[in-house]
Design an enzyme around this catalytic site. Structure first.
Site, PDB file in Angstrom:
ATOM      1  N   LYS A  97      89.606  33.415  31.302  1.00  0.00           N
ATOM      2  CA  LYS A  97      90.393  34.652  31.312  1.00  0.00           C
ATOM      3  C   LYS A  97      90.714  35.079  32.751  1.00  0.00           C
ATOM      4  O   LYS A  97      91.864  35.378  33.073  1.00  0.00           O
ATOM      5  CB  LYS A  97      89.616  35.746  30.555  1.00  0.00           C
ATOM      6  CG  LYS A  97      90.349  37.047  30.394  1.00  0.00           C
ATOM      7  CD  LYS A  97      89.884  37.804  29.162  1.00  0.00           C
ATOM      8  CE  LYS A  97      88.590  38.558  29.373  1.00  0.00           C
ATOM      9  NZ  LYS A  97      88.719  39.704  30.294  1.00  0.00           N
ATOM     10  N   SER A  98      89.707  35.106  33.604  1.00  0.00           N
ATOM     11  CA  SER A  98      89.922  35.555  34.992  1.00  0.00           C
ATOM     12  C   SER A  98      90.935  34.656  35.705  1.00  0.00           C
ATOM     13  O   SER A  98      91.829  35.137  36.405  1.00  0.00           O
ATOM     14  CB  SER A  98      88.609  35.502  35.772  1.00  0.00           C
ATOM     15  OG  SER A  98      87.699  36.421  35.249  1.00  0.00           O
ATOM     16  N   ARG A 130      94.955  35.422  37.098  1.00  0.00           N
ATOM     17  CA  ARG A 130      95.320  35.182  38.494  1.00  0.00           C
ATOM     18  C   ARG A 130      96.432  34.141  38.612  1.00  0.00           C
ATOM     19  O   ARG A 130      97.266  34.215  39.518  1.00  0.00           O
ATOM     20  CB  ARG A 130      94.073  34.758  39.283  1.00  0.00           C
ATOM     21  CG  ARG A 130      93.126  35.971  39.511  1.00  0.00           C
ATOM     22  CD  ARG A 130      91.721  35.511  39.777  1.00  0.00           C
ATOM     23  NE  ARG A 130      90.792  36.567  40.159  1.00  0.00           N
ATOM     24  CZ  ARG A 130      90.152  37.390  39.312  1.00  0.00           C
ATOM     25  NH1 ARG A 130      90.381  37.306  38.000  1.00  0.00           N
ATOM     26  NH2 ARG A 130      89.309  38.298  39.751  1.00  0.00           N
ATOM     27  N   GLY A 182      91.041  45.363  31.571  1.00  0.00           N
ATOM     28  CA  GLY A 182      90.586  45.916  32.851  1.00  0.00           C
ATOM     29  C   GLY A 182      91.060  45.073  34.024  1.00  0.00           C
ATOM     30  O   GLY A 182      91.425  45.594  35.080  1.00  0.00           O
ATOM     31  N   ARG A 206      88.054  54.007  31.269  1.00  0.00           N
ATOM     32  CA  ARG A 206      87.374  53.236  32.332  1.00  0.00           C
ATOM     33  C   ARG A 206      87.830  53.695  33.722  1.00  0.00           C
ATOM     34  O   ARG A 206      89.005  54.010  33.916  1.00  0.00           O
ATOM     35  CB  ARG A 206      87.643  51.739  32.113  1.00  0.00           C
ATOM     36  CG  ARG A 206      87.010  51.266  30.806  1.00  0.00           C
ATOM     37  CD  ARG A 206      87.324  49.829  30.507  1.00  0.00           C
ATOM     38  NE  ARG A 206      86.709  48.919  31.455  1.00  0.00           N
ATOM     39  CZ  ARG A 206      86.895  47.605  31.440  1.00  0.00           C
ATOM     40  NH1 ARG A 206      87.673  47.061  30.519  1.00  0.00           N
ATOM     41  NH2 ARG A 206      86.303  46.844  32.331  1.00  0.00           N
ATOM     42  N   GLN A 237      87.006  42.585  40.512  1.00  0.00           N
ATOM     43  CA  GLN A 237      88.310  43.213  40.248  1.00  0.00           C
ATOM     44  C   GLN A 237      88.719  44.079  41.433  1.00  0.00           C
ATOM     45  O   GLN A 237      89.873  44.062  41.855  1.00  0.00           O
ATOM     46  CB  GLN A 237      88.238  44.044  38.969  1.00  0.00           C
ATOM     47  CG  GLN A 237      88.051  43.177  37.727  1.00  0.00           C
ATOM     48  CD  GLN A 237      88.012  43.982  36.447  1.00  0.00           C
ATOM     49  OE1 GLN A 237      87.922  45.209  36.462  1.00  0.00           O
ATOM     50  NE2 GLN A 237      88.077  43.296  35.320  1.00  0.00           N
ATOM     51  N   ASP A 287      79.387  39.388  32.199  1.00  0.00           N
ATOM     52  CA  ASP A 287      80.013  39.417  30.869  1.00  0.00           C
ATOM     53  C   ASP A 287      79.149  38.739  29.802  1.00  0.00           C
ATOM     54  O   ASP A 287      79.438  38.838  28.610  1.00  0.00           O
ATOM     55  CB  ASP A 287      81.391  38.744  30.915  1.00  0.00           C
ATOM     56  CG  ASP A 287      82.380  39.553  31.748  1.00  0.00           C
ATOM     57  OD1 ASP A 287      82.171  40.774  31.909  1.00  0.00           O
ATOM     58  OD2 ASP A 287      83.360  38.967  32.244  1.00  0.00           O
ATOM     59  N   LYS A 293      82.356  48.797  30.916  1.00  0.00           N
ATOM     60  CA  LYS A 293      83.164  47.678  30.405  1.00  0.00           C
ATOM     61  C   LYS A 293      84.000  48.166  29.217  1.00  0.00           C
ATOM     62  O   LYS A 293      84.196  49.355  29.050  1.00  0.00           O
ATOM     63  CB  LYS A 293      82.253  46.509  30.037  1.00  0.00           C
ATOM     64  CG  LYS A 293      81.517  45.919  31.238  1.00  0.00           C
ATOM     65  CD  LYS A 293      82.484  45.308  32.238  1.00  0.00           C
ATOM     66  CE  LYS A 293      81.787  44.791  33.481  1.00  0.00           C
ATOM     67  NZ  LYS A 293      82.709  44.364  34.523  1.00  0.00           N
ATOM     68  N   ARG A 330      78.372  48.758  27.153  1.00  0.00           N
ATOM     69  CA  ARG A 330      77.739  47.586  26.529  1.00  0.00           C
ATOM     70  C   ARG A 330      76.226  47.709  26.414  1.00  0.00           C
ATOM     71  O   ARG A 330      75.621  47.012  25.608  1.00  0.00           O
ATOM     72  CB  ARG A 330      78.127  46.297  27.266  1.00  0.00           C
ATOM     73  CG  ARG A 330      79.540  45.860  26.932  1.00  0.00           C
ATOM     74  CD  ARG A 330      79.891  44.495  27.483  1.00  0.00           C
ATOM     75  NE  ARG A 330      81.239  44.119  27.054  1.00  0.00           N
ATOM     76  CZ  ARG A 330      82.041  43.301  27.700  1.00  0.00           C
ATOM     77  NH1 ARG A 330      81.645  42.739  28.823  1.00  0.00           N
ATOM     78  NH2 ARG A 330      83.237  43.017  27.224  1.00  0.00           N
TER      79      ARG A 330
HETATM   80  C1  S3P Z   1      86.631  40.083  36.148  1.00  0.00           C
HETATM   81  C2  S3P Z   1      85.574  40.627  36.821  1.00  0.00           C
HETATM   82  C3  S3P Z   1      84.455  41.306  36.123  1.00  0.00           C
HETATM   83  C4  S3P Z   1      84.382  40.943  34.656  1.00  0.00           C
HETATM   84  C5  S3P Z   1      85.725  40.975  33.997  1.00  0.00           C
HETATM   85  C6  S3P Z   1      86.702  40.048  34.675  1.00  0.00           C
HETATM   86  C7  S3P Z   1      87.722  39.482  36.945  1.00  0.00           C
HETATM   87  O1  S3P Z   1      84.635  42.691  36.266  1.00  0.00           O
HETATM   88  O2  S3P Z   1      83.486  41.806  33.975  1.00  0.00           O
HETATM   89  O3  S3P Z   1      85.594  40.568  32.632  1.00  0.00           O
HETATM   90  O4  S3P Z   1      88.536  38.727  36.382  1.00  0.00           O
HETATM   91  O5  S3P Z   1      87.788  39.755  38.158  1.00  0.00           O
HETATM   92  P1  S3P Z   1      84.096  43.456  37.589  1.00  0.00           P
HETATM   93  O6  S3P Z   1      84.382  42.585  38.730  1.00  0.00           O
HETATM   94  O7  S3P Z   1      84.819  44.756  37.676  1.00  0.00           O
HETATM   95  O8  S3P Z   1      82.619  43.621  37.325  1.00  0.00           O
END
Ligand code: S3P
Length: 430
Positions: free
Chosen positions: A23-24, A28, A95, A123, A170, A316, A343, A347
């Site tokens: 996902k991350s 990007r 998020g 959030r 993030q 996560d 989150k 959680r």
């Molecule tokens: C993510 C960073 C994490 C993670 C989220 C995805 C990212 O959040 O919990 O699911 O893609 O950078 P945080 O960096 O805010 O903890």
């Protein structure tokens, strides 16, 4: 809304499963493809709701993106080609889309309004607004601009040196994206290492980004060049299978092409320390990211303490780790994880409610939880809190429960893993 009745299975998991793209990294790949010049092809893109929000946002900003199954073709024309959107931008439940896009929109010379679903609306956004304001962006929004919806008047940023007050990739990524558009150099200082996919991808797109210890610096006003990206399987999605194979007797399951970036592999370290049977094969590097195949077999587990710098490497995975801990002998302590409260849902509270309802002996603390094992889990009616990771944790718990687990709503799973139940059925050979 989809009520899901989960039958106890007790059948071992075996064979080979391939989980969808990370996902991350998928988010990007869209962001960097869209702001670079040339055609970026993304393979194994995560076709989940969150990442599709990021695609839709760049389409609204004027970028041509074509999607066929899990392949994206992004026709980037550079940062200057992005145009002011006519309509408000919708982040949905995501998020990552929200924080990274706020960073980027801060540096673009136009006006945008942005909003999210009821979960995202609760959030905190001040964590990205504070550095962006220091760089020169003007914001307004609900509760003094701390929460969505927000109005953003972007443009003309100055580079800053920013020490991250929260352990958040993030926030780091938002500041780096704003820094890419700022005058001069932007520096982000992180005391605890968080996932570094943004830094890796910036390099893959030809950006000048430097890392020394915990300091990441980027020069502003750089032009990025398109490149092709292969997205590794998501270790956060794979973790549900790691846990299932570890707790259902007789299991031995291989998950192929899993992303093994060391800022994300905390779950594998935890499993090994708990006495889990973990084997990693075929490790290789693609686009700056390590991938490999992971085989997990059933094993008797023992309790451990999970804290400190390990937390961002498995943030996560804590819901599914809590389930593992219910099946481990002794008391597992998870601390330094207050971020879990911010989150998709709180959680700590959600895990506590679901697992105790199923018979676990679990206490919530301010920044984590204490789990006494080993306990038999029984059935029951549980809530997902519209959080994909809570819903998938409940589904894995049902595999070892003595009776049916009835989940109020499984629709949130589509956020990160639309084919989850199909893959689970495959591993169970049902
Ligand atoms: C993510 C960073 C994490 C993670 C989220 C995805 C990212 O959040 O919990 O699911 O893609 O950078 P945080 O960096 O805010 O903890």
């Amino acid at each position: 809304m989809g009520v899901k009745e989960l039958e106890p299975s007790h059948k071992p998991l075996s064979g080979v499963v391939e989980v969808p793209g990370d996902k991350s990294i998928s988010h990007r790949s869209v962001i960097f493809g869209a702001i670079s010049s040339g055609v970026t092809t993304v393979r194994n893109f995560l076709d989940g709701e969150d990442c599709l929000r990021t695609v839709a946002i760049f389409q609204a900003l004027g970028v041509t993106i074509e999607k066929t199954n899990t392949t994206l073709i992004i026709r980037g024309r550079g940062m200057d080609s992005l145009s002011e959107p006519v309509e408000p931008l919708y982040f949905g439940n995501s998020g990552t889309t929200a924080r990274l896009m706020i960073g980027l929109l801060s540096g673009l010379p136009f006006f945008t309004t942005v909003y999210g679903d009821p979960s995202l609306t609760k959030r905190p956004m001040d964590r990205v607004l504070i550095p962006a304001k220091q760089m020169g962006t003007v914001f307004d929004g609900r509760e003094n601009g701390n929460y969505l919806p927000l109005a953003i008047r972007g443009g003309r940023l100055k580079g800053i040196s920013y020490t991250l007050p929260v352990k958040s990739a993030q926030v780091k990524s938002a500041v780096l994206l704003a820094g890419l558009l700022a005058e001069g150099t932007t520096e982000v200082i992180e005391q605890t290492r968080t996932r570094d996919h943004t830094e890796n991808m910036l390099q893959a797109f030809g950006a000048d980004v430097k890392q020394h210890g915990g300091v990441i610096s980027i020069t502003g006003n750089q032009k990025l060049q398109a490149t092709d990206i292969y997205v590794p399987g998501d270790i956060s999605s794979a973790s549900f299978f790691f846990a299932a194979a570890s707790i259902v007797p007789g299991s031995e399951l291989t998950i192929k092409n899993v992303g093994l970036n060391e800022t994300r592999t905390g779950i594998l370290d935890v499993l090994q320390r708990m006495g889990g049977a973990v084997e990693i094969r075929n490790e290789q590097i693609t686009g700056g990211e390590t991938i490999g195949d992971v085989t997990i077999a059933y094993s008797k587990l023992n309790s451990i303490i999970i804290e400190g710098d390990l937390i961002p490497r498995l943030i996560d995975e804590i819901p599914i780790i809590a389930l593992l801990a219910t099946q481990a002998e002794g008391t597992t302590i998870i601390r330094d994880a207050e971020e879990l409260r911010y989150k998709e849902t709180d959680r700590i509270a959600a895990v506590m409610e679901v697992l105790s309802l199923l018979g676990a002996d679990i206490e919530a603390t301010k920044d984590g939880m204490v789990i006494h094992g080993k306990t038999t889990l029984h059935g029951g009616n549980v809530r997902s809190f519209h959080d994909h990771r809570i819903a998938m944790m409940a589904a894995i718990a049902s595999l070892i429960a003595t009776d049916h687990v009835i989940l109020d709503d499984d629709s949130s799973i589509a956020v990160s893993y639309p084919g989850f139940f199909t893959d689970l059925e495959k591993a169970l050979h049902r």
